[in-house]
Design a protein around this motif. Structure first.
Motif, PDB file in Angstrom:
ATOM      1  N   TRP A 162      39.943  45.502  75.522  1.00 39.37           N
ATOM      2  CA  TRP A 162      38.637  45.835  74.935  1.00 39.37           C
ATOM      3  C   TRP A 162      38.756  47.029  73.997  1.00 39.37           C
ATOM      4  O   TRP A 162      38.115  47.054  72.925  1.00 39.37           O
ATOM      5  N   LEU A 174      34.030  38.090  69.323  1.00 35.09           N
ATOM      6  CA  LEU A 174      33.725  38.004  70.745  1.00 35.09           C
ATOM      7  C   LEU A 174      32.561  37.073  71.027  1.00 35.09           C
ATOM      8  O   LEU A 174      31.652  36.930  70.197  1.00 35.09           O
ATOM      9  N   ALA A 178      29.670  39.195  75.555  1.00 33.46           N
ATOM     10  CA  ALA A 178      30.703  40.225  75.586  1.00 33.46           C
ATOM     11  C   ALA A 178      30.419  41.306  74.547  1.00 33.46           C
ATOM     12  O   ALA A 178      30.556  42.506  74.822  1.00 33.46           O
ATOM     13  N   LEU A 282      41.159  37.666  75.060  1.00 34.59           N
ATOM     14  CA  LEU A 282      40.442  37.636  73.782  1.00 34.59           C
ATOM     15  C   LEU A 282      41.159  38.471  72.727  1.00 34.59           C
ATOM     16  O   LEU A 282      41.149  38.114  71.539  1.00 34.59           O
TER      17      LEU A 282
END
Length: 316
Positions: A162, A174, A178, A282
């Motif tokens: 993150w 994202l 999120a 991610l």
């Protein structure tokens, strides 16, 4: 942490592709000439994966790779060689029979398990069986020492995804929930490494593809390149996330709240671990795909989105 999701259909090296010296060393381990080699289904890398049989009937599973072809896989296979040599007898892992280990090639000769992956429609029963096997994972940290690295520092960098996404101004990549909860997710993930501290043997990245169930319903776990010492429930959570990402309709939260494996996992610890995984996947999904794994990044994003959707439900 071996984070490559399920198969990306890469052409594997086969037994016939291995140089004569490597094949000879494998045959020395098995005590006879290999007369049959069956390459397994395409996987996430070009590492060979052959079930072999000798003229005398000895069987084994052989996986091999060359450094010049795939240096990353070569290093991972060498790590697995080291791990397999140190696994306790109580681990649900096939035995290491021998190996070829040189600067250019690594080949592992492993006990052949005649098993299959967990499948539908009996997936809940089989997932519960796998979680039961994980519940029995041995204690490997005694008197403060362990033959395997601590999962917490191993995951500290992994779970900073993150922060990397924020620093690169990549919020547009994202899922909407999120992006709206970035501060919360970053704070959760910052505590994930602490949450996974423990004294048990952990696979550190267990997926459905890493599990075999044999004819007697015994559960086996394969691909041990990232073994560590950590919380008993860690592998169970990555397994359930992978099942969910793969389309499972099993109520994973119900399992987490009721199965003994997760008895020592506080709700915030589970959320922290899921947040750490989501950020990692991610973030990784933004990178260019390796040439021999063109669908890897899409698969990693699928894992990340699945983790976010699970967290959104848990924190509603």
């Amino acid at each position: 942490m071996d984070s490559t999701p399920r198969s990306t259909s890469t052409r594997r090296t086969t037994w016939q592709d291995l140089p004569p010296r490597v094949r000879e060393d494998v045959e020395d381990v098995l005590g006879g000439e290999v007369v049959e080699a069956v390459s397994q289904a395409p996987g996430a890398s070009s590492v060979s994966a052959d079930r072999v049989r000798t003229a005398g009937g000895a069987r084994a599973f052989v996986k091999a790779v060359s450094r010049s072809h795939d240096a990353v896989a070569h290093d991972l296979l060498r790590r697995e060689l080291d791990v397999l040599g140190r696994l306790p007898d109580a681990a649900p892992a096939p035995r290491l029979l021998g190996a070829h280990d040189s600067d250019e090639w690594v080949a592992l000769v492993i006990e052949d398990v005649d098993g299959r992956r967990p499948t539908l429609p009996s997936e809940r029963r089989e997932l519960i069986a796998v979680l039961g096997a994980l519940f029995e994972q041995p204690v490997v940290r005694a008197h403060g020492a362990s033959p395997f690295p601590d999962a917490a520092p191993e995951l500290a960098h992994t779970f900073a995804g993150w922060s990397r996404l924020r620093a690169d101004d990549a919020l547009s990549t994202l899922p909407s929930w999120a992006a709206d909860h970035l501060d919360e997710l970053e704070a959760l993930a910052a505590g994930a490494a602490r949450a996974v501290h423990g004294d048990r043997l952990v696979h550190l990245g267990l997926r459905v593809d890493d599990v075999l169930i044999d004819a007697s319903a015994r559960v086996w776990v394969v691909d041990w390149c990232s073994a560590a010492t950590g919380a008993r429930w860690l592998d169970g959570l990555t397994l359930l996330l992978d099942a969910r990402a793969g389309g499972s309709t099993v109520d994973v939260d119900r399992i987490v709240s009721s199965h003994p494996l997760f008895r020592g996992a506080a709700r915030d610890d589970v959320d922290a671990f899921l947040a750490g995984l989501a950020g990692y996947f991610l973030d990784a999904a933004r990178q260019p795909a390796p040439l021999d794994q063109p669908t890897l990044r899409a698969l990693q994003r699928n894992q990340g989105v699945a983790a976010i959707e699970w967290l959104e439900q848990r924190r509603a």
